[in-house]
Scaffold this active site. Sequence first.
Site, PDB file in Angstrom:
ATOM      1  CG  LEU A   1      -5.411  -1.064  -0.795  1.00  0.00           C
ATOM      2  CD1 LEU A   1      -5.901  -1.520  -2.005  1.00  0.00           C
ATOM      3  CD2 LEU A   1      -6.601  -0.738   0.174  1.00  0.00           C
ATOM      4  CB  CYS A   2       0.691  -2.216   3.135  1.00  0.00           C
ATOM      5  SG  CYS A   2       1.703  -2.466   1.535  1.00  0.00           S
ATOM      6  CG  HIS A   3      -2.456  -6.659   5.849  1.00  0.00           C
ATOM      7  ND1 HIS A   3      -2.589  -7.083   4.368  1.00  0.00           N
ATOM      8  CD2 HIS A   3      -3.862  -6.975   6.267  1.00  0.00           C
ATOM      9  CE1 HIS A   3      -3.887  -7.444   4.112  1.00  0.00           C
ATOM     10  NE2 HIS A   3      -4.418  -7.495   5.220  1.00  0.00           N
TER      11      HIS A   3
ATOM     12  CG  MET B   1       4.003  -3.988  -0.681  1.00  0.00           C
ATOM     13  SD  MET B   1       4.481  -3.384  -2.293  1.00  0.00           S
ATOM     14  CE  MET B   1       4.367  -1.694  -2.458  1.00  0.00           C
ATOM     15  CD  GLU B   2       5.631  -4.460   4.609  1.00  0.00           C
ATOM     16  OE1 GLU B   2       4.699  -4.217   4.988  1.00  0.00           O
ATOM     17  OE2 GLU B   2       5.940  -5.315   3.772  1.00  0.00           O
TER      18      GLU B   2
ATOM     19  CG  ASP C   1      16.793  15.427   2.373  1.00  0.00           C
ATOM     20  OD1 ASP C   1      16.350  16.518   1.687  1.00  0.00           O
ATOM     21  OD2 ASP C   1      17.061  15.508   3.591  1.00  0.00           O
TER      22      ASP C   1
END
Length: 163
Positions: A75-77, A113-114, A128
Site C-alpha cells: 500500500l506504499c505510494h 517506509m523508504e 547474505d
Amino acid sequence: MSQLTHFDAAGQAHMVDVGAKAETRRVARAGGHIDMAPATFALLRAGNNKKGDVVGIARLAAIQGTKRTADLIPLCHPLALTRVAVEFSADAAANRLYIEVTTETVGRTGVEMEALSGVMAGLLTVYDMLKAVDKGMTIAGVQLLEKQGGKSGHWLAGKQQAE
C-alpha cells in the site's frame, strides 16, 4: 490512537488518497543493527571477505531498497526520492554494525517506509555476504528515528509528541 488510514469504512485495505495533500519537503531517518560473532566482525572490519566489500555493497543495497519500497510494501505510494544517505558505524566491543538511512522527497506523503526498507535491505545484504561464516547473526533494533514534514510535522524517537 488515530484512525488507521489504510482501511476504508468497510474495513477493506486500500491505498490512501493523497491527491489533496500539499507537497512539502519530507525527511525520514531510520536505523538498525546486526550482531555477529567476534571472528565474523573481524572479517568484516578487515575487508577481505571473498564476496567483496561488505559495507560498500550493503550501502548500494540500502539505496536500492529505498527506491523499491513500493514494490515490496503493497500500500506504499511510489515516490520520487530526492536524496538517500546511508551511514554505517561499528561497535567493536559488541561485534555490532549499525546502519542509518535518511530519505528525502518533496511530495504528498512521507518517506518513513523508504528509510525503513533501506535499513532492512542493507542489513540483509550484510547477512547474505557473511552467512557462509556466521549463520547466527541477528538483525535487531530496526526503527524509525525521526521524520519531518507533512501534516504531523516533526517527530523524533523517544519524544512524547511531535514538535
